[in-house]
Design a protein around this motif. Structure first.
Motif, PDB file in Angstrom:
ATOM      1  N   THR A  51       0.859  -1.180   0.000  1.00  0.00           N
ATOM      2  CA  THR A  51       0.000   0.000   0.000  1.00  0.00           C
ATOM      3  C   THR A  51       0.897   1.232   0.000  1.00  0.00           C
ATOM      4  O   THR A  51       1.866   1.305   0.775  1.00  0.00           O
ATOM      5  CB  THR A  51      -0.904   0.001   1.255  1.00  0.00           C
ATOM      6  N   ALA A  52       0.592   2.192  -0.848  1.00  0.00           N
ATOM      7  CA  ALA A  52       1.386   3.421  -0.952  1.00  0.00           C
ATOM      8  C   ALA A  52       1.197   4.265   0.303  1.00  0.00           C
ATOM      9  O   ALA A  52       0.126   4.262   0.889  1.00  0.00           O
ATOM     10  CB  ALA A  52       0.957   4.194  -2.188  1.00  0.00           C
ATOM     11  N   PRO A  53       2.196   4.987   0.705  1.00  0.00           N
ATOM     12  CA  PRO A  53       3.583   4.981   0.235  1.00  0.00           C
ATOM     13  C   PRO A  53       4.379   3.888   0.947  1.00  0.00           C
ATOM     14  O   PRO A  53       4.154   3.605   2.109  1.00  0.00           O
ATOM     15  CB  PRO A  53       4.090   6.354   0.651  1.00  0.00           C
ATOM     16  N   THR A  54       5.313   3.295   0.226  1.00  0.00           N
ATOM     17  CA  THR A  54       6.169   2.276   0.838  1.00  0.00           C
ATOM     18  C   THR A  54       7.395   2.026  -0.025  1.00  0.00           C
ATOM     19  O   THR A  54       7.388   2.281  -1.226  1.00  0.00           O
ATOM     20  CB  THR A  54       5.399   0.951   1.058  1.00  0.00           C
ATOM     21  N   ASN A  55       8.428   1.545   0.621  1.00  0.00           N
ATOM     22  CA  ASN A  55       9.608   1.007  -0.051  1.00  0.00           C
ATOM     23  C   ASN A  55       9.658  -0.453   0.345  1.00  0.00           C
ATOM     24  O   ASN A  55       9.728  -0.767   1.522  1.00  0.00           O
ATOM     25  CB  ASN A  55      10.892   1.705   0.398  1.00  0.00           C
ATOM     26  N   LEU A 131      15.040  -7.191  -5.067  1.00  0.00           N
ATOM     27  CA  LEU A 131      14.225  -6.371  -5.957  1.00  0.00           C
ATOM     28  C   LEU A 131      13.605  -5.286  -5.083  1.00  0.00           C
ATOM     29  O   LEU A 131      12.863  -5.589  -4.149  1.00  0.00           O
ATOM     30  CB  LEU A 131      13.132  -7.196  -6.637  1.00  0.00           C
ATOM     31  N   LYS A 132      13.945  -4.050  -5.364  1.00  0.00           N
ATOM     32  CA  LYS A 132      13.457  -2.925  -4.568  1.00  0.00           C
ATOM     33  C   LYS A 132      12.424  -2.157  -5.385  1.00  0.00           C
ATOM     34  O   LYS A 132      12.658  -1.814  -6.540  1.00  0.00           O
ATOM     35  CB  LYS A 132      14.606  -1.996  -4.194  1.00  0.00           C
ATOM     36  N   VAL A 133      11.273  -1.892  -4.752  1.00  0.00           N
ATOM     37  CA  VAL A 133      10.197  -1.142  -5.402  1.00  0.00           C
ATOM     38  C   VAL A 133       9.798  -0.003  -4.472  1.00  0.00           C
ATOM     39  O   VAL A 133       9.459  -0.232  -3.319  1.00  0.00           O
ATOM     40  CB  VAL A 133       8.967  -2.040  -5.692  1.00  0.00           C
ATOM     41  N   GLU A 134       9.869   1.207  -4.989  1.00  0.00           N
ATOM     42  CA  GLU A 134       9.446   2.392  -4.244  1.00  0.00           C
ATOM     43  C   GLU A 134       8.075   2.801  -4.751  1.00  0.00           C
ATOM     44  O   GLU A 134       7.911   3.077  -5.942  1.00  0.00           O
ATOM     45  CB  GLU A 134      10.432   3.532  -4.438  1.00  0.00           C
ATOM     46  N   ILE A 135       7.106   2.825  -3.857  1.00  0.00           N
ATOM     47  CA  ILE A 135       5.743   3.184  -4.256  1.00  0.00           C
ATOM     48  C   ILE A 135       5.399   4.511  -3.579  1.00  0.00           C
ATOM     49  O   ILE A 135       5.256   4.570  -2.358  1.00  0.00           O
ATOM     50  CB  ILE A 135       4.741   2.087  -3.853  1.00  0.00           C
ATOM     51  N   PRO A 136       5.289   5.589  -4.361  1.00  0.00           N
ATOM     52  CA  PRO A 136       5.006   6.901  -3.770  1.00  0.00           C
ATOM     53  C   PRO A 136       3.539   7.019  -3.324  1.00  0.00           C
ATOM     54  O   PRO A 136       2.689   6.216  -3.724  1.00  0.00           O
ATOM     55  CB  PRO A 136       5.315   7.874  -4.904  1.00  0.00           C
ATOM     56  N   GLN A 137       3.269   8.029  -2.555  1.00  0.00           N
ATOM     57  CA  GLN A 137       1.926   8.266  -2.014  1.00  0.00           C
ATOM     58  C   GLN A 137       0.877   8.379  -3.119  1.00  0.00           C
ATOM     59  O   GLN A 137      -0.223   7.863  -3.001  1.00  0.00           O
ATOM     60  CB  GLN A 137       1.929   9.553  -1.159  1.00  0.00           C
ATOM     61  N   ASN A 138       1.215   9.050  -4.191  1.00  0.00           N
ATOM     62  CA  ASN A 138       0.242   9.316  -5.253  1.00  0.00           C
ATOM     63  C   ASN A 138       0.164   8.213  -6.313  1.00  0.00           C
ATOM     64  O   ASN A 138      -0.455   8.404  -7.362  1.00  0.00           O
ATOM     65  CB  ASN A 138       0.566  10.652  -5.927  1.00  0.00           C
ATOM     66  N   GLN A 139       0.767   7.057  -6.051  1.00  0.00           N
ATOM     67  CA  GLN A 139       0.745   5.960  -7.024  1.00  0.00           C
ATOM     68  C   GLN A 139      -0.672   5.430  -7.198  1.00  0.00           C
ATOM     69  O   GLN A 139      -1.358   5.131  -6.225  1.00  0.00           O
ATOM     70  CB  GLN A 139       1.659   4.820  -6.561  1.00  0.00           C
TER      71      GLN A 139
END
Length: 161
Positions: A51-55, A131-139
């Protein structure tokens, strides 16, 4: 009768010339050594729910099962289910078809805390990666499908005389 004999004789001569030229060409061609690549990646399928935001970071490993060193480039490519509905995938060359093309810039392969785009594996070597995924707040919410593609770098062919 004589014409048929000449035609048969001519066919035989042409066949011998073709055969001899093939033999000559096969002997004059330099041989190239082909190298096989035998890799394993585990897990072969990764599913990340966040769930955004998350790394988020997901571990995986790649292993070289061959007896020679391999140089690999790493690419990340989005895909969708094939329109043929046969269980295959279709890679998206046009990123406008992907729900959020900027998301691909937020996906990285990490080795020892450093993002990488290439890797060299020694014979029989196993390397733990993330595998790193950055999910911003506005995704935008949705399902995003990507493939990690490890491609062996082309080597110059070795000629044997």
């Amino acid at each position: 009768m004589i014409t048929e004999l000449r035609i048969k004789n001519l066919k035989l001569k042409i066949s011998l010339v073709i055969l001899l030229s093939l033999i000559f060409n096969l002997k004059s061609v330099s041989s190239a050594r082909a190298q096989s690549v035998d890799l394993g990646i585990y897990p072969p399928i990764m599913q990340i729910q966040a769930t955004a935001p998350t790394n988020t970071t997901t571990p995986f490993f790649i292993q070289n099962f061959s007896d020679s060193t391999v140089d690999l480039s790493i690419s990340i490519k989005p895909f969708t289910a094939s329109p043929a509905e046969d269980g295959t995938v279709s890679f998206l060359d046009n990123l406008n078809s992907f729900p959020d093309p900027s998301l691909l810039q937020k996906v990285q392969v990490i080795d020892n805390d450093n993002p990488i785009q290439a890797i060299t594996l020694s014979p029989k070597q196993k390397r733990n990666l993330n595998l790193k995924v950055e999910i911003p707040q506005n995704q935008a919410k949705g399902d995003y499908y990507i493939s990690l593609i490890f491609t062996s770098k082309r080597e110059d062919s070795t000629q044997a005389n």
